[in-house]
Design an enzyme around this catalytic site. Structure first.
Site, PDB file in Angstrom:
ATOM      1  N   CYS A 431       0.842  -1.205   0.000  1.00  0.00           N
ATOM      2  CA  CYS A 431       0.000   0.000   0.000  1.00  0.00           C
ATOM      3  C   CYS A 431       0.873   1.249   0.000  1.00  0.00           C
ATOM      4  O   CYS A 431       0.878   2.012  -0.960  1.00  0.00           O
ATOM      5  CB  CYS A 431      -0.909   0.002   1.222  1.00  0.00           C
ATOM      6  N   GLU A 433       4.187   1.189   2.064  1.00  0.00           N
ATOM      7  CA  GLU A 433       5.270   0.859   2.969  1.00  0.00           C
ATOM      8  C   GLU A 433       6.646   1.116   2.351  1.00  0.00           C
ATOM      9  O   GLU A 433       6.960   0.608   1.275  1.00  0.00           O
ATOM     10  CB  GLU A 433       5.157  -0.613   3.379  1.00  0.00           C
TER      11      GLU A 433
END
Length: 784
Positions: A431, A433
């Site tokens: 997502c 990170e």
């Protein structure tokens, strides 16, 4: 798109996700054959992988330019029984559930029931994990305090670096062979283990080389039978490419794409890593090949796009491996989070945007596929032209690409001890990170329910959902807000201790029983260290815990502080009675909580200071605590779909939210609570220190017409730049019409291709749960 790509794209979109027992059967055959007897675990795993790659069915789509499938057909998804053995009941759930289903035919059910399940039942890693968890861990897990990524999936979240594009797998094999020669059995007590791991890496690399050669032979046979001259020449060229890569370094653009894809298939066949492996800085990896081919006249921009279109379709053919139970609830999507990074900086710190970066943006817009996900890295050196080109894709309502702050990512990674070159070569995966690409094993361990901790705090550690005492038995008659927040801190620390203890045990189980020698040979410095990716072999090793519900817990704390302690509008006991009643009979109080109480997301320090306090408590509880791989635990703030699941296990909250409603997502405000426009939101969100995280996720929603003018694009461009100057990590936009979304709920058959941004990924609106659909619609729509 060419006609062939249009057809292939439609075939990919129309393909039905299914369960294939092929991998499970082949894995079982290998271990039942006796071939694994007496071998070390890494060599067992490597030989099993080699057996699978040597015997799995080959599949070729008519007209495709990039070859290789994980299963025997597009969207035929294998099982990984050594990690998670599915029961008959699991298969029926996967087959029949209305959202994110996987069809399971009778043939595959029978193969699973007759061959796979009897052998692996009682031996799967999932069973080992749950057997080794404490009673406290199980109670917290069942109550929805946290989730566990490795309950049904293996560690992943890594990204390919640039090295293999220069060496090929043969070069990596040579490095491993040399490392074996240099082992010191006299002085290094780990020499034997290193020798076994390095042997396994070589076997695993050979498995993928052999798989490519099988494809090369099949393509040659197809070419010999092909009557269409143009396709015959293509098949001959593809055969030559597959006989060359990934064994050797690529020499042109087409070879580089095919090399990556074989590597990708290898990684996701070896095990089911969460999230999917991905190429990361694709424009940086491919640009030298693209530039050389264009200048030599071997390739045109149109030809490059057709190859990239085919590449995109291969990603879309591979849904995330099936999940059931809590793991499905925390990430209920087909998307497997392979995130293409475009833009950013080069190793020397100069602007990384090049001609291919713009070509990739064209491909993202033209293909309009959920997979691979895409993002742009924006630094202060990135030209506005590039950002505006990305925003012109976003405005179509696709939800891609998401937008990341390169300068923040680099600072985040360097704060964690990464070399500046490794940091500049990094970016985001999954997502949002952050990671150092090609050099880091950054493993996400699960979501942590920040709002649930507050509920447990005000009920003295008693969980209303499971009706059990699961937290610390701290008296809940708090005389001051400071007493309440101190109790919140104690409860959070207590559950973080439980979570980290579980993480440590799970890490050791994976290191011992599920090594991944193929992923390891791709990741620096696993060869040099003679250690597996799952055992600390990488240059950098990070374990993340993801906080969820920051907006919800902030608004709830603000409500308690304002209404109970500062204004004394209601007592804590009366507040709890209202919560127990789910606000039935407390309409006037609920209106006060919703309308007249400070809320995060409005640049109001009364609420925002509490958001910062929660952030600091969470950060101090997690950051720097050692894992077992030579690294430490860190935090990030993102939800996937866990904010829906976490909301379902929490009763009413003091911010006026009713029982079961989804929590806020990422670091976004509570849905509908931000009322002073997008600039107030980014000012609130910037009050935490993003640079001490490994990623934060901020969603904003704009009215469709707002971004359809040059002025609108200019305004959003300035909004992004302003947020990034305040060290914001990430921002993304949903551009959609509520009326259309409501119509799609009533007539889903007419809106099969409607795409929305969920959290760190996009999804088809009709595929997501009813609860998630409502959560997206409830998000504040900004008009200007």
């Amino acid at each position: 798109m060419t006609d062939r790509i249009k057809r292939l794209r439609e075939e990919s979109l129309d393909a039905v996700p299914t369960i294939s027992s092929e991998r499970g059967v082949l894995l079982t055959e290998f271990f039942k054959s006796g071939e694994a007897d007496g071998l070390s675990v890494p060599v067992q795993r490597a030989k099993a992988f080699h057996y699978i790659m040597a015997n799995k069915e080959l599949y070729f789509q008519d007209g495709e330019l990039i070859v290789g499938e994980r299963g025997p057909a597009p969207k035929a998804t294998p099982t990984y029984p050594e990690v998670c053995i599915h029961s008959k009941e699991d298969f029926e759930i996967l087959h029949s559930r209305p959202k994110v289903s996987f069809k399971v035919d009778e043939k595959n059910r029978k193969l699973h029931d007759d061959i796979v399940f009897p052998f692996w039942s009682g031996k799967s890693h999932r069973e080992k994990v749950l057997e080794h968890m404490t009673e406290e861990w199980m109670r917290a897990y069942e109550a929805g305090v946290f989730t566990e990524f490795q309950e049904q999936r293996a560690p992943g979240h890594t990204v390919l670096g640039k090295k293999i594009f220069r060496t090929g797998l043969n070069g990596l094999k040579e490095e491993a062979a040399q490392a074996i020669k240099e082992l010191d059995f006299f002085n290094d007590p780990e020499a034997f283990n290193k020798n076994e791991e390095l042997k396994a890496m070589i076997i695993a690399a050979d498995a993928v080389i052999n798989f490519a050669e099988r494809n090369a032979l099949a393509l040659k046979q197809m070419a010999d039978m092909e009557t269409d001259l143009k396709r015959k020449l293509e098949l001959q060229e593809m055969s030559v490419i597959c006989s060359k890569v990934p064994a050797n370094a690529p020499e042109n653009f087409w070879e580089a794409l095919q090399l990556y894809w074989f590597v990708h298939i290898g990684v996701i066949t070896e095990t089911n890593p969460w999230d999917a492996f991905n190429p990361g800085r694709l424009d940086q990896h491919l640009y030298p090949f693209y530039k050389a081919d264009i200048e030599a006249g071997r390739l045109t921009e149109e030809g490059a796009k057709e190859l990239l279109h085919s590449f995109w379709i291969k990603f879309n053919n591979h849904p995330a491996p099936p999940k059931v139970g809590i793991t499905a609830k925390e990430s209920n999507t087909y998307t497997d989070f392979a995130l293409i990074n475009v833009g950013g900086l080069k190793e020397d710190g100069s602007d990384g945007v090049n001609d291919l970066s713009y070509v990739l943006l064209d491909v993202i817009e033209e293909m309009r596929l959920l997979q691979p996900s895409s993002m742009v890295q924006i630094s202060k050196k990135t030209p506005d032209r590039f950002l505006k080109r990305a925003l012109n894709i976003v405005k179509t309502g696709f939800g891609q690409p998401s937008i990341f702050n390169t300068d923040a990512i680099i600072q985040e990674l360097m704060r964690q001890g990464k070399d500046i070159v490794d940091a500049r070569n990094g970016g985001a995966s999954g997502c949002v990170e952050s990671g150092a690409f090609g050099t880091e094993a950054y493993i996400l361990s699960g979501y942590f329910n920040l709002s649930k901790i507050l509920e447990l705090t005000i009920y003295g550690g008693y969980d209303k959902y499971t009706q059990k005492q699961i937290g610390l038995d701290i008296p809940a008659d708090f005389k001051s807000f400071e007493e309440l927040t101190e109790a919140y801190k104690k409860q959070l620390n207590y559950f973080i201790d439980i979570k980290i203890r579980g993480n440590i045990v799970i890490e050791r189980l994976f290191a011992e029983y599920i090594p991944v020698p193929f992923l390891s040979i791709l990741t620096e410095d696993c060869i040099k260290n003679g250690k597996d990716y799952n055992d600390g072999g990488a240059r950098y090793n990070t374990t993340y815990i993801q906080g969820v519900g920051l907006g919800s817990v902030t608004d709830s704390l603000a409500s308690l502080k304002y209404n109970v302690y500062d204004q004394e509008i209601i007592s804590l006991d009366e507040m709890k009675k209202a919560l127990d009643a789910d606000f039935a009979g407390y309409d006037e109080l609920r209106a006060q909580l919703l309308e007249n109480t400070p809320k995060y997301g409005n640049d109001d320090d009364y609420a925002d200071d509490l958001m910062r306090m929660v952030f600091e408590i969470f950060f101090e509880s997690v950051n720097g605590r050692p894992n077992t791989r030579g690294g430490v635990h860190r935090i990030n703030l993102l939800p996937t779909t866990s904010h829906v699941y976490f909301g379902s296990v929490i009763g009413a909250l003091p911010d006026g939210r009713k029982k079961g409603i989804p929590l806020s997502e990422g670091i976004s405000p509570v849905q509908g609570a931000d009322r002073h426009g997008p600039t107030a939101v980014i000012k609130s969100a910037s009050k935490i220190d993003h640079l001490r995280t490994g990623g934060t996720l901020l969603n904003q929603r704009f009215a469709k017409e707002f971004m359809y003018t040059d002025e609108g694009i200019d305004n959003v461009c300035r909004l992004v730049r302003s947020y990034f100057r305040m060290d914001g990590h990430h921002i993304q936009f949903n551009v959609m019409d509520e009326k259309v979304l409501r119509e799609a709920q009533v007539h889903p058959e007419n809106y099969r291709d409607l795409i929305v941004r969920v959290a760190g990924y996009s999804d088809y609106f009709v595929d997501i749960t009813d609860e998630l659909q409502e959560e997206i619609i409830r998000r504040t729509e900004h008009q200007n």
